[in-house]
Write an enzyme that holds these catalytic residues in place. Sequence first.
Site, PDB file in Angstrom:
ATOM      1  N   GLU A  66       1.100   5.520   0.724  1.00 54.78           N
ATOM      2  CA  GLU A  66       0.483   6.768   1.164  1.00 54.78           C
ATOM      3  C   GLU A  66       1.060   7.861   0.261  1.00 54.78           C
ATOM      4  O   GLU A  66       2.237   7.818  -0.103  1.00 54.78           O
ATOM      5  CB  GLU A  66       0.805   7.055   2.644  1.00 54.78           C
ATOM      6  CG  GLU A  66       0.250   6.004   3.613  1.00 54.78           C
ATOM      7  CD  GLU A  66      -1.263   5.836   3.563  1.00 54.78           C
ATOM      8  OE1 GLU A  66      -1.963   6.807   3.200  1.00 54.78           O
ATOM      9  OE2 GLU A  66      -1.747   4.732   3.867  1.00 54.78           O
ATOM     10  N   ASP A  94      -2.122  -0.914   6.331  1.00 59.29           N
ATOM     11  CA  ASP A  94      -3.057  -1.220   5.249  1.00 59.29           C
ATOM     12  C   ASP A  94      -2.572  -2.386   4.401  1.00 59.29           C
ATOM     13  O   ASP A  94      -3.363  -3.192   3.912  1.00 59.29           O
ATOM     14  CB  ASP A  94      -3.273   0.017   4.366  1.00 59.29           C
ATOM     15  CG  ASP A  94      -4.153   1.050   5.069  1.00 59.29           C
ATOM     16  OD1 ASP A  94      -4.590   0.775   6.197  1.00 59.29           O
ATOM     17  OD2 ASP A  94      -4.394   2.127   4.484  1.00 59.29           O
ATOM     18  N   ASP A 106       0.853  -1.180   0.000  1.00 57.44           N
ATOM     19  CA  ASP A 106       0.000   0.000   0.000  1.00 57.44           C
ATOM     20  C   ASP A 106       0.889   1.231   0.000  1.00 57.44           C
ATOM     21  O   ASP A 106       2.007   1.208   0.517  1.00 57.44           O
ATOM     22  CB  ASP A 106      -0.905   0.002   1.239  1.00 57.44           C
ATOM     23  CG  ASP A 106      -1.877   1.174   1.196  1.00 57.44           C
ATOM     24  OD1 ASP A 106      -2.648   1.256   0.226  1.00 57.44           O
ATOM     25  OD2 ASP A 106      -1.838   2.014   2.111  1.00 57.44           O
ATOM     26  N   HIS A 151      -4.447   3.415   7.556  1.00 52.98           N
ATOM     27  CA  HIS A 151      -3.838   4.621   6.989  1.00 52.98           C
ATOM     28  C   HIS A 151      -2.381   4.820   7.373  1.00 52.98           C
ATOM     29  O   HIS A 151      -1.878   5.925   7.384  1.00 52.98           O
ATOM     30  CB  HIS A 151      -4.664   5.868   7.298  1.00 52.98           C
ATOM     31  CG  HIS A 151      -6.020   5.802   6.648  1.00 52.98           C
ATOM     32  ND1 HIS A 151      -6.175   5.528   5.302  1.00 52.98           N
ATOM     33  CD2 HIS A 151      -7.260   5.924   7.155  1.00 52.98           C
ATOM     34  CE1 HIS A 151      -7.468   5.499   5.015  1.00 52.98           C
ATOM     35  NE2 HIS A 151      -8.149   5.729   6.125  1.00 52.98           N
TER      36      HIS A 151
END
Lengths: 123, 697
Positions: free
Chosen positions: B504, B647, B502, B642
């Site tokens: 960000e 995640d 994942d 998050h």
Amino acid sequence: MGKRVLVVDDEPNIVLSLEFLMKKAGFEVEVARNGQEALAAIARRPPDVLLLDVMMPEMDGFEVCERLRADPRGRATKVVMLTARGRDSERQRGLALGADAYVTKPFSTRDLVARVKAMLEEG
Amino acid sequence: MSGPRGLLWSFLLALGGIAALLAWGAAQRLFAVDPAAARLLGAVGLAALPLAVLFGRLLEDRFLRPPRTLARALELRLEGREGDSLPAAADSLLAPLLPPLHQLLARLGELEGRLEGERAEATRALERERRRLAAILRDLAEGLLCCGADGRIQLYNDAAREILGAPPGLGLGRPYHLVLDRLALDHHWRLLRDAAGAGAEGAPVSRPFLCSTTDGARILRCRLSLLQGEAAAPAGFVLVFEDVSRRLAGTDAERFLEEMGYAWRGPLASLRAAAEILAEAPDRERAGFLHVIEEETARLEEILTGLSERARQFVIAQWPLSDLALADLLLLLRERLGERDLPFDLVDRTGEVWCSGDSFLLGQCLLTFLEALARDFRVLRGELAATAGEEAVALELRWQGATPDREWFRAWLDGPLFGHRGQFTPREILLRHGARPWLVPGEGGGRLHLDLPPATGLHPVARRPALPPRPEFYDFDLPLPEEELTDLLDRPLSRLVFVAFDLETTGLDPDHDEIVQIGAVRILGDRLLRGEIFDQLVDPERPIPATSTRFHGITDSMVEDAPPPAIALARFKTFVGEATLVAHNAAFDLAFLRRKEEVAGVRFDNPVLDTLLLSALLDPEIGDHSLDAAAARHGITVRARHTALGDAVATAELFLALVPRLRRRGIESLGEALAACRREARRRQRIVGAGAGTGDE
């Protein structure tokens, strides 16, 4: 005319003793404190006997010996190597590079004088 | 519309249509004869279609719906989401099927229960053994690495990770050469296998040697052992290692120790000579006293000689050496020369002489020497001779044609070693063997002389212990992708390696926003490897907007020392390797990765599975397929929502929950899963206007 000995060592104390011993034995003695001085002295006039310390800073005894043998005028000189390293392989190395004798420090002064004399008598 | 339902409706509508047309045609002709009858016929024709529809409805309710309802109930039961209750359909044609179906379901439930119990018990037993093994591995200070015959890592411990410097290439199922120097390890592994293959009695089953990490940053002292399998050929190897970089860097201390052995000899020689000269003085008393000094001097000499030998042994003992036939060293050299396309003719004069040494490093030293000889002097022929002495084995390389000078020799001694990354020079290696190399000039040629330690005569290696070939506390049956030839797409999901990840970012637009964090975790078959994670902040090289910081909590100051995208992504690619990528709403994350491929110099061309699409495919009746919702439906608690790593772990857990459900739907291989993702993506694109696109963010 007497035989000439060149003593090459960077230790003044051993030089003092060797000089005394060789003079007492009837030789003419010259002294060099390092490899460069030794090569200069040899270039001026090759000695009959070279008492050569192996472990010297800058240029070691092996290299002095190699260069002496590379010069045709240096072939007749008898070379006695003196060293603190007692390993057999070092001895072989000295002999391979053209030394006539290899003496490990410390040594008996009587033996050394006798050995140099014998060497010169052999021719 | 397809299947029996489509067929039924097509038939009825066609029948109704034809009836209507026929009635209408007949009515037209009849009109002239009998208008009243024709009107009646026309009305019947008009009613034919609605009648057909009514009839179809009736048929569908009575015959088609009950099997569909029953089938759905059975599907749900097989997926384990419903109980054994089946729709009551007493009046349907299916009524006779229901009792035996109930019996079957009851039998199935019983078997499932029993299997579940056995599986749980087996799992508990396995867990107990795993924990025991884990405890043993954890307490081991040395690094431990087990590899299969294919060179892929099957097991490693925490110490291994730490000693290797936690490189991104370390992971179960991945090739060891991503973390360890391949040349050295392959060499020793092959020697061990050859020895085992020759079946010689008492053949060494383990070898000590030095090896560097792939990045050359660390030097490891290793011991390699064969892993015995059920077949005759070794099933792999076990490597135990420790970091000796610092210890080897401490050579100053060792040099001092060695010097201690001879530093006193010079002064002692002076002392003795002086004493001897004084002893020749005529004074009797002084002579006697000085004689004592002379005697003590000689004793001191004896002690020092012993000390110097011990110091030398100390230096050699730091280096792992093993017995080595010099003929083997010569064969190794010839082979390496062949690999290098160097036509150097090396004559064998090694006889039956053995020495003690590190065959790989000695070989590399000599190879470097031969290469330099050939390169600088066009010398292409020489001989390797060995003579066994009492103190040492003399190894000589002799050649004709050129006499290199001392500068050339020094350049070799202090130059780089072929095929080795930094760390060692030939001088260092030869010093460690106690061999002081020298070059002897000869008539138009020369020889390189090395004094190597003599062979010990006893192999300093562990003998094969009398243990069962597979100790009970090991589990090496990891689902490894060893069938290299099997097409990746045909391989079942349970035999693949995945990396769930994942990102960000500074925002939602891949064309303008940047990555600020990458989190990933590896999955091996059906096992989530919580220890093999990638957790990396990235410097987006632009301010992070407060709106996105509120979302992921990452601020400008946090990424100050983080690597730029190019470096972070290259590291990430190393972590990913050839694994299949898994992400929730993968298209979003992939768009960010793809845009950085060029600057990072890597390509993310791995297969990609999307947990959002897979979830939507399995539960089409549900609207919300966000990571939170999908995870909650499968009983997964998202621990650090998050954060990229949190995640990624949730995505991995969701994926592992989806795989068995996919299998029941007949989606078992990677190829099938990829195709299912593509189909679902197309379907969602068609209905995207209806607002079905609920993403991760």
